[in-house]
Design a protein around this motif. Sequence first.
Motif, short mmCIF file in Angstrom:
data_model
loop_
_atom_site.label_atom_id
_atom_site.label_comp_id
_atom_site.label_asym_id
_atom_site.label_seq_id
_atom_site.Cartn_x
_atom_site.Cartn_y
_atom_site.Cartn_z
N GLY A 192 34.29 -0.26 44.90
CA GLY A 192 35.55 0.13 45.52
C GLY A 192 35.42 1.42 46.31
N ALA A 193 34.69 2.39 45.75
CA ALA A 193 34.48 3.66 46.45
C ALA A 193 33.65 3.46 47.72
N LEU A 194 32.67 2.56 47.66
CA LEU A 194 31.82 2.29 48.82
C LEU A 194 32.62 1.66 49.95
N VAL A 195 33.43 0.68 49.62
CA VAL A 195 34.26 0.02 50.63
C VAL A 195 35.23 1.02 51.26
N ALA A 196 35.81 1.88 50.43
CA ALA A 196 36.75 2.87 50.96
C ALA A 196 36.06 3.85 51.90
N THR A 197 34.89 4.33 51.50
CA THR A 197 34.18 5.33 52.29
C THR A 197 33.68 4.76 53.62
N LEU A 198 33.21 3.53 53.59
CA LEU A 198 32.64 2.95 54.81
C LEU A 198 33.69 2.25 55.67
N ALA A 199 34.50 1.39 55.07
CA ALA A 199 35.40 0.55 55.85
C ALA A 199 36.76 1.20 56.09
N LEU A 200 37.40 1.70 55.02
CA LEU A 200 38.76 2.21 55.17
C LEU A 200 38.81 3.46 56.05
N GLU A 205 40.72 5.85 61.20
CA GLU A 205 40.49 6.66 62.39
C GLU A 205 40.51 5.84 63.68
N ASN A 206 40.26 4.54 63.60
CA ASN A 206 40.14 3.74 64.82
C ASN A 206 41.24 2.69 64.98
N LEU A 207 41.79 2.20 63.88
CA LEU A 207 42.81 1.16 63.97
C LEU A 207 44.19 1.61 63.52
N GLY A 208 44.25 2.74 62.86
CA GLY A 208 45.56 3.25 62.45
C GLY A 208 45.60 3.65 60.99
#
Length: 293
Positions: A192-200, A205-208
Motif C-alpha cells: 500500500g505504501a509503495l502504490v501511494a508513493t509511486l502512483a498516487l 501532481e499531474n491529474l489532480g
Amino acid sequence: METKGYTQDGTVDLRGRPVLASKTGKWKACAFLVGYEAFERMAFYGIASNLVNYLTTQLHEDTVSSVRNVNNWSGSVWITPIIGAYIADTYLGRFWTFTVSSLIYVVGMILLTTTVSMKSLRPTCTDGICNKASTLQIVFFYTSLYTIAIGAGGTKPNISTFGADQFDDFNPQEKELKVSFFNWWMFSSFLGALVATLALVYIQENLGWGLGYGIPTVGLLFSLFVFYLGTPIYRHKVKKTKSPARDLIQVPITAFRNRKLQLPNHPCQLHEHEPQQYINSGKRQVHYTPIFR
C-alpha cells in the motif's frame, strides 16, 4: 471444549457465545483485514508523502511552516494509537474500537478529498499572484487532517492484534498460520505504501489532487464494506481484567517487592495453576525466560 469443536483459547463471537474452530477465524477471516491494511496504508502515505508539496503549492504556506505542520500531524497520527489501545483494552474491545475509529477515519478522508477538490476551499490566484489561505480554508483543511489522525488512533493498534485473535494459540496448526498472517500483513502494508508513493503522488501532481485523494478514499470505503461482511466469522477475545493499565503498573511494583526472593528449582512452580487448568480456562500461560533476570 476441544471435543465439541470449539476454539481452545476461549474466543467468542460478537454476542459472547463460544465459536466453532472450523467455521470462524483463520485465513478466511484475516483476508478481510489484510485487504483493509493495504488500502489504509495507501491512504496514509498518499497524504503524508506529498503533504508538504500541497501546503506550499496549494495553500501557499512557506516551507518552514509546512514542514512543521506536517511533522505535527504525523506525530499526532503515531501518538493517538496509545489512547486507542487503552480504550480498546479497557472499555470497547478491539472490534468496536476499530469500527468506530475506521468510520472517523473515512469521514476525515472524505472531508480531505472535498477540501482539495473544491475551488472555494483553496486560495485563488490572479495574474500569477496567489492569495494566502483564509482562516476558514485553513480550519477546514486541518480539521480533515486531524480527523484522520483521531481515526488512525483507534485503527492502528487494533486491526493487527484483532487479526492475531483469529488464530488459536493452543492449536499448533493455527499457531503456525499466525506467523504467516503477520508476513502477509507486512507485505500488504508495504504494498500500500509503495502504490501511494509511486502512483498516487504522480496522480496528485499531474491529474489532480481530488483524484489523488479520492482513489484511496474509495478504496478505504470498499475495504471497510468487505471487512464488515466478515463479521459473522470473526473471533473475539474475552476481556479477563477490568483495568489493563492497573495490571501493567502492578508488574514493576510486584517485581521490585519480590526482587530478593529465591527462584524455585523448576520453572513450572512459578505459575499460579497447573498447565491443564490454563488450557481449560483459556488463560494464556507466560513461559519462564532468564533473559530479564
